[in-house]
Design a protein around this motif. Structure first.
Motif, PDB file in Angstrom:
ATOM      1  N   ALA A   1     -10.312  -4.233   2.730  1.00  0.00           N
ATOM      2  CA  ALA A   1     -10.491  -2.875   2.197  1.00  0.00           C
ATOM      3  C   ALA A   1      -9.167  -2.300   1.719  1.00  0.00           C
ATOM      4  N   GLY A   2      -8.118  -2.482   2.508  1.00  0.00           N
ATOM      5  CA  GLY A   2      -6.801  -1.983   2.115  1.00  0.00           C
ATOM      6  C   GLY A   2      -6.284  -2.654   0.856  1.00  0.00           C
ATOM      7  N   ARG A   3      -6.404  -3.974   0.813  1.00  0.00           N
ATOM      8  CA  ARG A   3      -5.965  -4.709  -0.371  1.00  0.00           C
ATOM      9  C   ARG A   3      -6.798  -4.310  -1.596  1.00  0.00           C
ATOM     10  N   GLY A   4      -8.087  -4.086  -1.368  1.00  0.00           N
ATOM     11  CA  GLY A   4      -8.960  -3.671  -2.458  1.00  0.00           C
ATOM     12  C   GLY A   4      -8.581  -2.301  -2.999  1.00  0.00           C
ATOM     13  N   LEU A   5      -8.222  -1.384  -2.098  1.00  0.00           N
ATOM     14  CA  LEU A   5      -7.810  -0.050  -2.522  1.00  0.00           C
ATOM     15  C   LEU A   5      -6.517  -0.129  -3.325  1.00  0.00           C
ATOM     16  N   LEU A   6      -5.595  -0.955  -2.861  1.00  0.00           N
ATOM     17  CA  LEU A   6      -4.329  -1.125  -3.569  1.00  0.00           C
ATOM     18  C   LEU A   6      -4.569  -1.697  -4.967  1.00  0.00           C
ATOM     19  N   LYS A   7      -5.476  -2.651  -5.071  1.00  0.00           N
ATOM     20  CA  LYS A   7      -5.816  -3.244  -6.369  1.00  0.00           C
ATOM     21  C   LYS A   7      -6.423  -2.195  -7.295  1.00  0.00           C
ATOM     22  N   LEU A   8      -7.292  -1.344  -6.732  1.00  0.00           N
ATOM     23  CA  LEU A   8      -7.916  -0.274  -7.515  1.00  0.00           C
ATOM     24  C   LEU A   8      -6.862   0.684  -8.053  1.00  0.00           C
ATOM     25  N   PHE A   9      -5.909   1.059  -7.227  1.00  0.00           N
ATOM     26  CA  PHE A   9      -4.835   1.948  -7.667  1.00  0.00           C
ATOM     27  C   PHE A   9      -4.032   1.299  -8.793  1.00  0.00           C
ATOM     28  N   GLY A  10      -3.774  -0.001  -8.641  1.00  0.00           N
ATOM     29  CA  GLY A  10      -3.029  -0.715  -9.674  1.00  0.00           C
ATOM     30  C   GLY A  10      -3.772  -0.741 -10.995  1.00  0.00           C
ATOM     31  N   GLN A  11      -5.083  -0.953 -10.931  1.00  0.00           N
ATOM     32  CA  GLN A  11      -5.898  -0.969 -12.146  1.00  0.00           C
ATOM     33  C   GLN A  11      -5.961   0.405 -12.806  1.00  0.00           C
ATOM     34  N   ALA A  12      -5.736   1.454 -11.996  1.00  0.00           N
ATOM     35  CA  ALA A  12      -5.720   2.815 -12.527  1.00  0.00           C
ATOM     36  C   ALA A  12      -4.349   3.180 -13.102  1.00  0.00           C
ATOM     37  N   GLY A  13      -3.415   2.216 -13.056  1.00  0.00           N
ATOM     38  CA  GLY A  13      -2.114   2.424 -13.666  1.00  0.00           C
ATOM     39  C   GLY A  13      -1.067   3.043 -12.762  1.00  0.00           C
ATOM     40  N   VAL A  14      -1.304   3.085 -11.463  1.00  0.00           N
ATOM     41  CA  VAL A  14      -0.321   3.640 -10.529  1.00  0.00           C
ATOM     42  C   VAL A  14       0.794   2.607 -10.340  1.00  0.00           C
ATOM     43  N   PRO A  15       2.059   2.964 -10.614  1.00  0.00           N
ATOM     44  CA  PRO A  15       3.152   1.985 -10.570  1.00  0.00           C
ATOM     45  C   PRO A  15       3.771   1.820  -9.178  1.00  0.00           C
ATOM     46  N   GLU A  16       4.419   0.679  -8.972  1.00  0.00           N
ATOM     47  CA  GLU A  16       5.251   0.397  -7.786  1.00  0.00           C
ATOM     48  C   GLU A  16       4.548   0.773  -6.480  1.00  0.00           C
ATOM     49  N   LEU A  17       3.375   0.271  -6.320  1.00  0.00           N
ATOM     50  CA  LEU A  17       2.588   0.599  -5.135  1.00  0.00           C
ATOM     51  C   LEU A  17       3.207   0.005  -3.872  1.00  0.00           C
ATOM     52  N   GLN A  18       3.055   0.729  -2.784  1.00  0.00           N
ATOM     53  CA  GLN A  18       3.589   0.295  -1.499  1.00  0.00           C
ATOM     54  C   GLN A  18       2.431   0.038  -0.543  1.00  0.00           C
ATOM     55  N   TYR A  19       2.439  -1.146   0.078  1.00  0.00           N
ATOM     56  CA  TYR A  19       1.354  -1.522   0.998  1.00  0.00           C
ATOM     57  C   TYR A  19       1.715  -1.240   2.452  1.00  0.00           C
ATOM     58  N   GLN A  20       2.954  -1.554   2.837  1.00  0.00           N
ATOM     59  CA  GLN A  20       3.420  -1.343   4.197  1.00  0.00           C
ATOM     60  C   GLN A  20       4.639  -0.442   4.178  1.00  0.00           C
ATOM     61  N   PHE A  21       5.036   0.038   5.341  1.00  0.00           N
ATOM     62  CA  PHE A  21       6.314   0.712   5.456  1.00  0.00           C
ATOM     63  C   PHE A  21       7.406  -0.300   5.125  1.00  0.00           C
ATOM     64  N   GLU A  22       8.484   0.157   4.550  1.00  0.00           N
ATOM     65  CA  GLU A  22       9.488  -0.751   4.013  1.00  0.00           C
ATOM     66  C   GLU A  22      10.113  -1.655   5.063  1.00  0.00           C
ATOM     67  N   ASN A  23      10.176  -1.227   6.309  1.00  0.00           N
ATOM     68  CA  ASN A  23      10.756  -2.072   7.341  1.00  0.00           C
ATOM     69  C   ASN A  23       9.785  -3.132   7.821  1.00  0.00           C
ATOM     70  N   GLU A  24       8.550  -3.118   7.289  1.00  0.00           N
ATOM     71  CA  GLU A  24       7.574  -4.117   7.677  1.00  0.00           C
ATOM     72  C   GLU A  24       7.339  -5.147   6.568  1.00  0.00           C
ATOM     73  N   GLN A  25       7.063  -4.650   5.354  1.00  0.00           N
ATOM     74  CA  GLN A  25       6.714  -5.599   4.294  1.00  0.00           C
ATOM     75  C   GLN A  25       7.217  -5.170   2.923  1.00  0.00           C
ATOM     76  N   GLY A  26       7.627  -3.943   2.785  1.00  0.00           N
ATOM     77  CA  GLY A  26       8.160  -3.498   1.504  1.00  0.00           C
ATOM     78  C   GLY A  26       7.085  -3.174   0.484  1.00  0.00           C
ATOM     79  N   HIS A  27       7.454  -3.326  -0.769  1.00  0.00           N
ATOM     80  CA  HIS A  27       6.562  -2.957  -1.870  1.00  0.00           C
ATOM     81  C   HIS A  27       5.682  -4.128  -2.280  1.00  0.00           C
ATOM     82  N   VAL A  28       4.526  -3.790  -2.776  1.00  0.00           N
ATOM     83  CA  VAL A  28       3.612  -4.774  -3.323  1.00  0.00           C
ATOM     84  C   VAL A  28       3.375  -4.418  -4.773  1.00  0.00           C
ATOM     85  N   ALA A  29       3.663  -5.334  -5.674  1.00  0.00           N
ATOM     86  CA  ALA A  29       3.532  -5.037  -7.104  1.00  0.00           C
ATOM     87  C   ALA A  29       2.052  -4.992  -7.486  1.00  0.00           C
TER      88      ALA A  29
END
Length: 219
Positions: A191-219
């Protein structure tokens, strides 16, 4: 019969854990990307609703998972612990318990598996007693009712959510191995990955999946 009951309760526990994983991820992802989403074409009212719903739901599910036994026979961790009273842990199954209690700092001598598992649970809960108490107040006064006198308006940090989730997932895995002789289910973050994908398809740039000390940014 004892093993069948335990296995059935543990299956229900992992179903709750799967839902909890989704609620935590959705709440975190919207919060982390809030400043990016404000400039997108996605409705802020919809995003606010989604985050609020995830916020209340994760509180409800954490309370379900950690809820003590009462009149009802629960599928919570305490409910499963109660059901281990009649289960005979033998041979290799004891080693799974040893690994679990060492992970969570139980230094008592292992004599009775049920008592030792219960002690390990209480040790962990005691370290998170304030967070669990606030979750219950939030669930009772805000999630399930609308109590004007409540003083709890927020929940613990995401780090605490993850700690509570991790312990309950490892407990589920322990019971799966030591009782059902089965390989624990692997929970996805679909569900989380799907939401992130949806945001990306809507043109939202430089999306972040985790806090930076855990995993950083997800393109």
């Amino acid at each position: 019969m004892a093993a069948n009951k335990l296995d059935a309760k543990n299956v229900e526990l992992v179903k709750m854990l799967s839902a909890l994983r989704d609620h935590i991820d959705i709440h975190r992802i919207i919060g982390l990307n809030n400043h990016r989403l404000k400039n997108s074409k996605i409705s802020s009212a919809l995003l606010g609703y989604m985050q609020k719903a995830a916020h209340e739901s994760l509180a409800i599910y954490l309370c379900k998972i950690y809820e003590s036994q009462g009149r009802n026979d629960l599928n919570s961790i305490p409910g499963i612990l109660d059901a281990t009273r009649d289960f005979k842990f033998e041979g290799p199954k004891i080693s799974h318990i040893r690994e679990f209690w060492k992970t969570y700092g139980n230094v008592a001598q292992l004599t009775n598996p049920h008592s030792h598992l219960t002690g390990t649970f209480h040790l962990f809960v005691s370290l998170h007693s304030e967070s669990l108490r606030n979750l219950k107040i939030f669930r009772d006064a805000i999630g399930a009712h609308s109590d004007s006198k409540t003083s709890i308006k927020s929940l613990p940090s995401h780090a605490v959510f993850e700690d509570l989730y991790k312990f309950s997932l490892e407990f589920y895995s322990l019971v799966a191995r030591a009782v059902g002789d089965s390989v624990p289910a692997i929970l996805s973050a679909a569900a989380g990955r799907g939401l992130l994908k949806l945001f990306g398809q809507a043109g939202v740039p430089e999306l972040q999946y985790q806090f930076e000390n855990e995993q950083g940014h997800v393109a």
